[in-house]
Design a protein around this motif. Structure first.
Motif, PDB file in Angstrom:
ATOM      1  N   LEU A  15       0.821  -1.208   0.000  1.00  0.00           N
ATOM      2  CA  LEU A  15       0.000   0.000   0.000  1.00  0.00           C
ATOM      3  C   LEU A  15       0.856   1.260   0.000  1.00  0.00           C
ATOM      4  O   LEU A  15       0.506   2.256  -0.634  1.00  0.00           O
ATOM      5  N   ARG A  16       1.968   1.211   0.704  1.00  0.00           N
ATOM      6  CA  ARG A  16       2.877   2.371   0.716  1.00  0.00           C
ATOM      7  C   ARG A  16       3.501   2.569  -0.656  1.00  0.00           C
ATOM      8  O   ARG A  16       3.678   3.690  -1.107  1.00  0.00           O
ATOM      9  N   LEU A  20       0.316   5.565  -0.815  1.00  0.00           N
ATOM     10  CA  LEU A  20      -0.449   5.950   0.359  1.00  0.00           C
ATOM     11  C   LEU A  20       0.479   6.276   1.521  1.00  0.00           C
ATOM     12  O   LEU A  20       1.522   5.648   1.686  1.00  0.00           O
ATOM     13  N   ASP A  21       0.091   7.271   2.323  1.00  0.00           N
ATOM     14  CA  ASP A  21       0.881   7.528   3.522  1.00  0.00           C
ATOM     15  C   ASP A  21       0.496   6.490   4.582  1.00  0.00           C
ATOM     16  O   ASP A  21      -0.373   5.651   4.354  1.00  0.00           O
ATOM     17  N   LEU A  22       1.147   6.520   5.713  1.00  0.00           N
ATOM     18  CA  LEU A  22       0.961   5.477   6.722  1.00  0.00           C
ATOM     19  C   LEU A  22      -0.482   5.403   7.220  1.00  0.00           C
ATOM     20  O   LEU A  22      -1.052   4.324   7.351  1.00  0.00           O
ATOM     21  N   LYS A  23      -1.110   6.560   7.467  1.00  0.00           N
ATOM     22  CA  LYS A  23      -2.493   6.574   7.953  1.00  0.00           C
ATOM     23  C   LYS A  23      -3.448   6.019   6.893  1.00  0.00           C
ATOM     24  O   LYS A  23      -4.336   5.225   7.202  1.00  0.00           O
ATOM     25  N   GLN A  24      -3.278   6.431   5.651  1.00  0.00           N
ATOM     26  CA  GLN A  24      -4.116   5.927   4.571  1.00  0.00           C
ATOM     27  C   GLN A  24      -3.917   4.422   4.381  1.00  0.00           C
ATOM     28  O   GLN A  24      -4.879   3.691   4.144  1.00  0.00           O
ATOM     29  N   ALA A  25      -2.683   3.958   4.487  1.00  0.00           N
ATOM     30  CA  ALA A  25      -2.398   2.532   4.339  1.00  0.00           C
ATOM     31  C   ALA A  25      -3.074   1.732   5.452  1.00  0.00           C
ATOM     32  O   ALA A  25      -3.598   0.640   5.206  1.00  0.00           O
ATOM     33  N   ALA A  26      -3.109   2.273   6.658  1.00  0.00           N
ATOM     34  CA  ALA A  26      -3.756   1.588   7.778  1.00  0.00           C
ATOM     35  C   ALA A  26      -5.260   1.485   7.543  1.00  0.00           C
ATOM     36  O   ALA A  26      -5.853   0.412   7.725  1.00  0.00           O
TER      37      ALA A  26
END
Length: 53
Positions: A15-16, A20-26
């Motif tokens: 996802l990264r 996507l940034d870390l929050k979006q990936a989560a």
């Protein structure tokens, strides 16, 4: 939901890599996991004949 810590790392890396940034990936990981579980539940209901009796 990832089964092993390694699958968590690989899913997050995928996802990264998609930008996507870390929050979006989560959030995306959680949403994809929920969708997969719902699909499996629905498919098993059809297979077991719980619909359309």
């Amino acid at each position: 939901m990832p089964i092993t810590p390694n699958s968590l790392r690989r899913g997050e890396a995928l996802l990264r890599a998609a930008g996507l940034d870390l929050k979006q990936a989560a959030f995306a990981s959680d949403a994809l996991s929920t969708y997969a579980k719902a699909y499996a539940y629905e498919a098993s209901s059809w297979t077991l004949g719980e619909y359309g009796a």
